[in-house]
Design a protein around this motif. Structure first.
Motif, PDB file in Angstrom:
ATOM      1  N   SER A   5       0.643  -1.020  -0.105  1.00 49.79           N
ATOM      2  CA  SER A   5      -0.135  -0.256  -0.060  1.00 49.79           C
ATOM      3  C   SER A   5       1.097   1.015   0.337  1.00 49.79           C
ATOM      4  CB  SER A   5      -0.527  -0.214   1.389  1.00 49.79           C
ATOM      5  OG  SER A   5      -0.015   0.305   2.750  1.00 49.79           O
ATOM      6  N   GLN A   6       0.503   2.509  -0.635  1.00 52.44           N
ATOM      7  CA  GLN A   6       0.865   4.100  -0.843  1.00 52.44           C
ATOM      8  C   GLN A   6      -0.100   5.196  -0.628  1.00 52.44           C
ATOM      9  OE1 GLN A   6       3.638   3.145  -5.059  1.00 52.44           O
ATOM     10  NE2 GLN A   6       3.389   4.410  -4.552  1.00 52.44           N
ATOM     11  N   SER A  20       5.787  13.840   2.265  1.00 53.68           N
ATOM     12  CA  SER A  20       6.503  12.320   2.302  1.00 53.68           C
ATOM     13  C   SER A  20       5.954  11.214   1.448  1.00 53.68           C
ATOM     14  CB  SER A  20       7.015  11.864   2.923  1.00 53.68           C
ATOM     15  OG  SER A  20       8.219  12.014   3.915  1.00 53.68           O
ATOM     16  N   ILE A  21       5.809  10.244   1.306  1.00 51.74           N
ATOM     17  CA  ILE A  21       5.365   9.207   0.141  1.00 51.74           C
ATOM     18  C   ILE A  21       5.779   8.069   1.001  1.00 51.74           C
ATOM     19  CG2 ILE A  21       4.287   8.143  -1.378  1.00 51.74           C
ATOM     20  CD1 ILE A  21       5.265   9.424  -3.798  1.00 51.74           C
ATOM     21  N   LYS A  22       4.447   7.265   1.321  1.00 47.81           N
ATOM     22  CA  LYS A  22       4.231   6.459   2.464  1.00 47.81           C
ATOM     23  C   LYS A  22       3.925   4.730   1.700  1.00 47.81           C
ATOM     24  CE  LYS A  22       3.432   8.308   7.251  1.00 47.81           C
ATOM     25  NZ  LYS A  22       2.710   8.563   8.293  1.00 47.81           N
ATOM     26  N   CYS A  23       5.394   4.161   1.734  1.00 47.56           N
ATOM     27  CA  CYS A  23       4.991   2.628   1.603  1.00 47.56           C
ATOM     28  C   CYS A  23       4.768   1.828   2.614  1.00 47.56           C
ATOM     29  CB  CYS A  23       5.965   2.098   0.386  1.00 47.56           C
ATOM     30  SG  CYS A  23       6.355   0.810   0.119  1.00 47.56           S
ATOM     31  N   LEU A  76       9.263   7.308   1.311  1.00 49.55           N
ATOM     32  CA  LEU A  76      10.476   8.038   0.603  1.00 49.55           C
ATOM     33  C   LEU A  76       9.966   9.385   0.783  1.00 49.55           C
ATOM     34  CD1 LEU A  76      11.844   8.014  -2.371  1.00 49.55           C
ATOM     35  CD2 LEU A  76       9.994   8.795  -3.551  1.00 49.55           C
ATOM     36  N   HIS A  77      10.928  10.381   1.148  1.00 46.91           N
ATOM     37  CA  HIS A  77      10.991  11.779   1.326  1.00 46.91           C
ATOM     38  C   HIS A  77      11.955  12.372   0.416  1.00 46.91           C
ATOM     39  CE1 HIS A  77      10.269  15.099   4.463  1.00 46.91           C
ATOM     40  NE2 HIS A  77      11.558  15.313   3.618  1.00 46.91           N
ATOM     41  N   ILE A  78      10.623  13.547  -0.022  1.00 47.49           N
ATOM     42  CA  ILE A  78      11.281  14.875  -0.662  1.00 47.49           C
ATOM     43  C   ILE A  78      11.554  15.869  -0.528  1.00 47.49           C
ATOM     44  CG2 ILE A  78      11.347  14.929  -3.339  1.00 47.49           C
ATOM     45  CD1 ILE A  78       9.339  13.147  -4.019  1.00 47.49           C
TER      46      ILE A  78
END
Lengths: 116, 115
Positions: A5-6, A20-23, A76-78
Motif C-alpha cells: 500500500s502507498q 513524503s510518500i509512505k509505503c 520516500l522523502h523528497i
C-alpha cells in the motif's frame, strides 16, 4: 488484504516544499523498491532496500531519501520539490532472493505527484 | 548504450491468438534477472514473469511464457490465447546482480487486443 500500500494516492504541492510518500508491505518480504515513472511512461528504479542495505541509483538527486523504520515500511522523502519531480512513484516489494531462485514482485498502486 | 530494447512501440493482436513481445538486453554481468511487467490504462504495475540468467528452462506463468535465448540476449514475452484484458503497456526489465544490482527498464510496448 492489500499486499503493498502507498499513501497518498495523489499529491499536489508547490515547488520548494518537502513531502513524503509512505509505503507498507504485509508480505514479509526483505526487499523493497522505489520506482519513478515519468510522463512518457519511462520507468526508472530509484532505490532498493534489502536487509538494511540501501542501493541507490546514482542518477537520483540527493533531495530524495528513502527511510525505512522497519522491514515492512520504506518511505520516500523528497526535499525542495522541483517541477521535474512530477511523476508517478511506485513502491514494490519482492520475495527474499534465493540464489538462482524464482522471484516475484508486488507493486503498490502508485502515487501521482504533481509539483506546481 | 541502451541496456534494454523493445523495438515494438505498439502491437495489435486478434483476441484468442498468441502474441510475442520482443525484448533484447545488453550486459556483461554473468548473473542477471529478466522481468516483464504489465501496466493497464488504470495505471497499476503488475509483475508478470521472471527469468534468471542461469535458469535452464524458460519461465512460464499461466498464459505467459518467456522465450529466453541467452546467446542472442533476447527475452521475448509470449502471451497465449490473448484476451481483451491483455490490452496494456508491457515493460521488459533487467537486473544485473553484480553491478550494484543495476535495474533498468525498456521503453515499453503497447499491446492492443482486438475483438
Amino acid at each position: 488484504d492489500t499486499a503493498v500500500s502507498q499513501t497518498p494516492k495523489y499529491l499536489v504541492t508547490q515547488m520548494g516544499n518537502d513531502k513524503s510518500i509512505k509505503c507498507e508491505q504485509n508480505l514479509g518480504h526483505d526487499t523493497m523498491y522505489w520506482y519513478k515513472q515519468d510522463s512518457k511512461k519511462f520507468l526508472k528504479i530509484m532505490f532498493s532496500y534489502n536487509n538494511k542495505e540501501l542501493i541507490i541509483n546514482e542518477t537520483v538527486p540527493n533531495r530524495f531519501s528513502p527511510k525505512s523504520p522497519d522491514k515492512a515500511h520504506l518511505n520516500l522523502h523528497i526535499n525542495s520539490l522541483e517541477l521535474g519531480d512530477s511523476a508517478v512513484y511506485f513502491c514494490a516489494s519482492s520475495q527474499p532472493r534465493q540464489w538462482r531462485g524464482k522471484e516475484t514482485q508486488y507493486f503498490g498502486p502508485g502515487t501521482r505527484l504533481l509539483v506546481l | 548504450a541502451q541496456k534494454i530494447t523493445q523495438t515494438q512501440p505498439g502491437m495489435f493482436v486478434q483476441e484468442k491468438e498468441a502474441v510475442t513481445l520482443d525484448c533484447t538486453y545488453d550486459t556483461s554481468d554473468p548473473s542477471y534477472g529478466l522481468f516483464w511487467y504489465k501496466q493497464p490504462s488504470s495505471g497499476e504495475m503488475i509483475f508478470l514473469i521472471y527469468q534468471g540468467s542461469y535458469d535452464q528452462q524458460n519461465a512460464t506463468e499461466g498464459r505467459y511464457s518467456l522465450n529466453f535465448q541467452k546467446a542472442r540476449k533476447s527475452a521475448n514475452l509470449v502471451i497465449s490465447a490473448s484476451q481483451l484484458g491483455d490490452s496494456a503497456m508491457y515493460f521488459c526489465a533487467m537486473r544485473e546482480d553484480n553491478y550494484g544490482q543495476n535495474f533498468v527498464f525498456g521503453p515499453g510496448t503497447r499491446l492492443s487486443v482486438l475483438p
